[in-house]
Design an enzyme around this catalytic site. Structure first.
Site, PDB file in Angstrom:
ATOM      1  N   LYS A  15       1.731  31.293   9.776  1.00  0.00           N
ATOM      2  CA  LYS A  15       1.843  30.338   8.669  1.00  0.00           C
ATOM      3  C   LYS A  15       0.874  30.714   7.553  1.00  0.00           C
ATOM      4  CE  LYS A  15       1.611  25.304   7.853  1.00  0.00           C
ATOM      5  NZ  LYS A  15       1.349  24.013   8.517  1.00  0.00           N
TER       6      LYS A  15
ATOM      7  N   SER B 192       4.541  20.687   7.563  1.00  0.00           N
ATOM      8  CA  SER B 192       4.356  21.784   6.629  1.00  0.00           C
ATOM      9  C   SER B 192       4.561  23.164   7.256  1.00  0.00           C
ATOM     10  CB  SER B 192       2.940  21.712   6.043  1.00  0.00           C
ATOM     11  OG  SER B 192       1.955  21.864   7.055  1.00  0.00           O
TER      12      SER B 192
ATOM     13  N   SER C 126       2.604  18.615  11.529  1.00  0.00           N
ATOM     14  CA  SER C 126       3.153  19.760  10.803  1.00  0.00           C
ATOM     15  C   SER C 126       3.792  20.840  11.652  1.00  0.00           C
ATOM     16  CB  SER C 126       2.067  20.395   9.921  1.00  0.00           C
ATOM     17  OG  SER C 126       1.773  19.568   8.832  1.00  0.00           O
TER      18      SER C 126
END
Length: 470
Positions: free
Chosen positions: A85, A160, A184
């Site tokens: 990520k 996210s 997330s």
């Protein structure tokens, strides 16, 4: 009996992480062959999906060549293509945090979780998309996105860690790193029909964290099977003296704990306080009915009164502390969502913070009391189904307006508040139904128990990933 196993196919992208890692270790396939297959999958689909901010084909090739040249497997993830990520620093690989402010940022050092993935032999193929600094319900920013849901391109993949969820769901990588503050890894897992683990804080140390005792945010992982998560966590976990929350290595993989008998489950659709859509409640009830086949189920929840307000306060304080200088110096370059998040903590007092922490402590103790009587607590992994990418934040659930843009995450952020490990699994569904997952929560330090139970319902009840049409 349901089966979620994937058959051995010519394309390495169709293998689970565990199956591909085994084939790589046995030299049945080379790291370069595995990498080329996954790069081809990215080339074929990512222009449409926007799962990646950066793809590092050259760097990945160098890593794959090193794996193939090694006389013995380099570690449990030898040659396995993975994604990281883009909130997490990667040495000599662009790390933007989803922000134009950092579009040319190239860190000199890996964060520890990345270093451990490399040490385990993983081939880092690129950085996955995230809202700016991880703040946003839709996985988009001024650099990339929106990251589209592979089951319906008009819908969000969730924030996210949406980029990582989509990369895994579509076979661009078999395993992906994520981070989780308020949900997330869990929300994108639910929206994209994949599995995720948010481990006990400190299980994956984060020595670069500025606030060493902050346990609201953790690293996590997303994959297509429980075995894949356990394999990934085995490579990332382990103590580090620089992190005061650091805890020991997990028990060996494949633990039988929780795999037999009838586990005692507590279930709640909303913790008594979280806003949850009626359609979600219905799907959750169906999932609980399925669990009755192998477990004893009681509808009961810890007392979570004040938990939403406590999380709002603590989160706002941490965000203002971390990003306040950016708001002062470069406000015009930040997205409205980031500005709201920073401003929410600007006026808090020390007493506000301590009051929230006191309430957090009471909620934590309620969780501990419940988990002394139950093996697991089961909760929805999202309060709503995926919505349109153009709709922005969630402001209403059913007929009720929400007080803040983060309140739709209450069903996940209450778990973050207390720091219990949580496994997210997809639930069985009909072809015309949207993906939906459940959270399975265990007492701190019990990831192996979570994995054993997750494997059982994955295999016996069909709580498992399904391929998207892409």
């Amino acid at each position: 009996m349901h089966s979620c196993s994937m058959t051995i196919e010519a394309n390495p992208c169709e293998l689970t992480a565990a199956a591909l890692a085994k084939a790589l270790a046995r030299r049945e396939i080379s790291a370069r062959e595995a990498l080329e297959a996954h790069l081809a999958r990215i080339t074929a689909h990512d222009a449409e999906l926007s799962a990646f901010i950066t793809v590092d084909a050259d760097g990945a090739h160098r890593q794959a060549y090193a794996c193939d040249a090694a006389r013995a497997p380099m570690g449990p993830l030898h040659g396995l293509p993975i994604a990281v990520k883009d909130l997490t620093n990667t040495r000599v690989l662009r790390t933007t945090y989803g922000s134009l402010l950092f579009q040319h940022n190239v860190p000199e050092h890996d964060e520890l979780v990345v270093a451990r993935l490399r040490q385990a032999g993983a081939v880092i193929i690129g950085k996955t998309n995230t809202p700016e600094f991880g703040f946003g319900a839709v996985c988009t920013n001024r650099l990339c996105g929106p990251t589209r849901n592979p089951f319906n391109l008009e819908l969000t993949s969730g924030g996210s860690s949406g980029g990582s969820a989509v990369a895994v769901a579509t076979g661009m990588v078999p395993l992906a790193h994520g981070t989780d503050f308020g949900g997330s890894v869990r929300t994108p897992a639910s929206f994209c029909d994949v599995v995720s683990i948010r481990p006990t804080p400190g299980r994956i140390p984060a020595p670069a964290r500025a606030l060493g005792w902050d346990m609201l945010a953790t690293h996590g992982l997303l994959a297509r099977t429980v075995d894949d998560l356990e394999l990934g966590l085995s490579a990332c976990a382990g103590p580090d003296i620089r992190d005061p929350l650091s805890i020991g290595t997990e028990p060996r993989r494949g633990s039988a704990a929780g795999a037999a008998g009838r586990p005692q489950l507590a279930v709640t659709a909303d913790f008594g306080v979280a806003p949850v859509a009626k359609e979600i409640r219905s799907r959750f009830a169906a999932a609980c009915d399925a669990l009755l086949q192998i477990a004893d189920v009681e509808e009961v929840s810890p007392d979570c009164g004040g938990a939403i307000e406590a999380f709002r306060t603590l989160r706002a304080a941490h965000v203002a502390d971390s990003y306040g200088a950016l708001l002062r110096d470069r406000r015009a370059e930040l997205t409205p969502t980031v500005i709201w998040n920073i401003e929410a903590g600007a006026q808090l007092t020390a007493q506000d913070y301590l009051t929230a922490d006191r309430r957090r402590t009471a909620v934590y103790r309620g969780f501990r009391d419940l988990m002394a009587r139950k093996d697991f607590l089961v909760v929805p992994a999202a309060s709503v189904f995926p919505w349109n990418n153009n709709a922005g934040d969630v402001t209403r659930i059913d007929d009720s307006g929400l007080d803040t843009p983060i309140d739709y995450l209450a069903v996940t952020f209450i778990v973050s508040l207390v720091g219990f490990p949580v496994l997210t699994l997809p639930t069985p569904r009909q072809p015309d139904q949207k993906p939906f997952g459940i959270q399975i929560i265990a007492a701190p330090g019990q990831e192996s128990k979570l994995f054993a139970f997750g494997r059982r319902i994955e295999e016996q009840l069909g709580f498992c990933h399904r391929r998207p049409p892409i």
